[in-house]
Design a protein around this motif. Structure first.
Motif, PDB file in Angstrom:
ATOM      1  N   LEU A 199      39.963  43.913  36.464  1.00 39.07           N
ATOM      2  CA  LEU A 199      38.799  43.195  36.027  1.00 39.07           C
ATOM      3  C   LEU A 199      37.351  43.713  36.239  1.00 39.07           C
ATOM      4  N   ILE A 242      38.877  40.072  26.869  1.00 33.62           N
ATOM      5  CA  ILE A 242      39.699  39.716  27.939  1.00 33.62           C
ATOM      6  C   ILE A 242      39.529  38.239  28.156  1.00 33.62           C
ATOM      7  N   ARG A 292      32.769  47.511  27.395  1.00 29.65           N
ATOM      8  CA  ARG A 292      31.797  46.458  27.298  1.00 29.65           C
ATOM      9  C   ARG A 292      32.408  45.389  26.308  1.00 29.65           C
ATOM     10  N   ASP A 293      33.539  45.521  25.937  1.00 26.45           N
ATOM     11  CA  ASP A 293      34.035  44.508  24.946  1.00 26.45           C
ATOM     12  C   ASP A 293      34.749  43.371  25.609  1.00 26.45           C
ATOM     13  N   TRP A 294      34.141  42.520  26.610  1.00 27.98           N
ATOM     14  CA  TRP A 294      34.632  41.727  27.622  1.00 27.98           C
ATOM     15  C   TRP A 294      35.426  40.486  26.750  1.00 27.98           C
ATOM     16  N   SER A 337      30.957  34.569  25.065  1.00 26.44           N
ATOM     17  CA  SER A 337      30.787  35.918  24.796  1.00 26.44           C
ATOM     18  C   SER A 337      30.617  36.615  23.624  1.00 26.44           C
ATOM     19  N   TYR A 379      40.366  35.759  30.700  1.00 24.72           N
ATOM     20  CA  TYR A 379      40.644  35.703  32.383  1.00 24.72           C
ATOM     21  C   TYR A 379      41.124  34.265  32.588  1.00 24.72           C
ATOM     22  N   THR A 392      40.844  50.513  29.915  1.00 20.75           N
ATOM     23  CA  THR A 392      40.993  49.189  29.085  1.00 20.75           C
ATOM     24  C   THR A 392      40.917  49.445  27.743  1.00 20.75           C
TER      25      THR A 392
END
Length: 274
Positions: free
Chosen positions: A69, A95, A90-92, A122, A97, A81
């Motif tokens: 992460l 993800i 940068r494309d969180w 986001s 979590y 990733t």
């Protein structure tokens, strides 16, 4: 009738080429105060795969998860990733979590809906109000985990298992197609275990990448085709989960005739990305 949980995808997908792995970990070493907790670990997690990272306390599985992460730096090695080096990823929003539990906060308790809505932060531009599409995504996420009727309740009124379902709904409400769940079955009752297992199964069935960090497989064992077992910071097993740590608990998984009826929930559509 069931609504579909839809989230924005990306255009331009090339169906003729396989996507890069959701995660590629190469010779990863993570140390605390100069002492390695993860030692030279290498593996891929393919897009659409459901993988369990198993191991007892102190095995390094939580350290590995934090490194994936980007929370902990690597001492050596490389993590990618979705084909991008982790340090440049940068494309969180992709993800989702899901931590073990909700953080205890002061002040006015948040409602279930407010927590789930926070999963969309986001993908929103600054100062942009929620759209009807955003609101529909929250509604669908709540329905997917069987908590549509608790949307206005304080999260502190829910059981631990219901709070865990709220955290999964928060991830579902965003644009994620890759989910990392930290001990999702820890300390929750059988009914909530069944509800969570159902949501995780449907995510996998609809193409999501799901990584489960677990002390033991337990009721999730029937969902797994691959498990990665850590011992002393190294990979002790990578393959089918038969005969690995946690199998002795498989009897917890309910048979269909023993399972009480759950609320009807929508199918889960995972965004397709280039």
């Amino acid at each position: 009738m069931s609504a579909e949980l839809t989230r924005p995808g990306r255009s331009g997908t090339d169906s003729t080429s396989a996507p890069p792995p959701a995660f590629r970990v190469t010779d990863a070493v993570v140390s605390y105060n100069g002492s390695p907790a993860v030692r030279g670990v290498s593996f891929d997690v393919n897009v659409g795969e459901t993988l369990a990272i198993l191991g007892p306390n102190g095995s390094g599985k939580s350290t590995l998860m934090r490194a994936m992460l980007g929370v902990l730096p690597l001492t050596r090695g490389r993590i990618e990733t979705h084909g991008v080096p982790l340090r440049r990823f940068r494309d969180w929003g992709r993800i989702g979590y899901v931590p073990q539990r909700l953080s205890a906060g002061g002040g006015v308790p948040a409602t279930v809906r407010e927590i789930v809505t926070s999963g969309q932060v986001s993908r929103r531009r600054r100062h942009r109000w929620a759209t009807s599409q955003d609101n529909a995504a929250v509604d669908d996420a709540l329905a997917a985990v069987g908590l549509a009727d608790r949307a206005r309740d304080s999260v502190h009124e829910l059981s631990g298992g219901q709070q865990q379902r709220v955290l999964i709904a928060r991830a579902l409400a965003g644009p994620a197609d890759t989910f990392i769940m930290d001990e999702p079955m820890s300390g929750i009752d059988n009914e909530n275990q069944r509800a969570l297992a159902d949501v995780i199964a449907r995510l996998g069935d609809n193409g999501a990448t799901v990584i489960l960090v677990l002390h033991e497989a337990g009721p999730l064992r029937p969902l797994l085709r691959r498990s990665l077992v850590l011992a002393n910071g190294q990979i002790a097993h990578d393959g089918p989960p038969n005969g690995v740590h946690g199998d002795e608990h498989d009897h917890v998984h309910p048979h269909a005739e023993d399972t009480p009826s759950m609320p009807a929930v929508p199918s889960i559509e995972v965004p397709r990305r280039a």
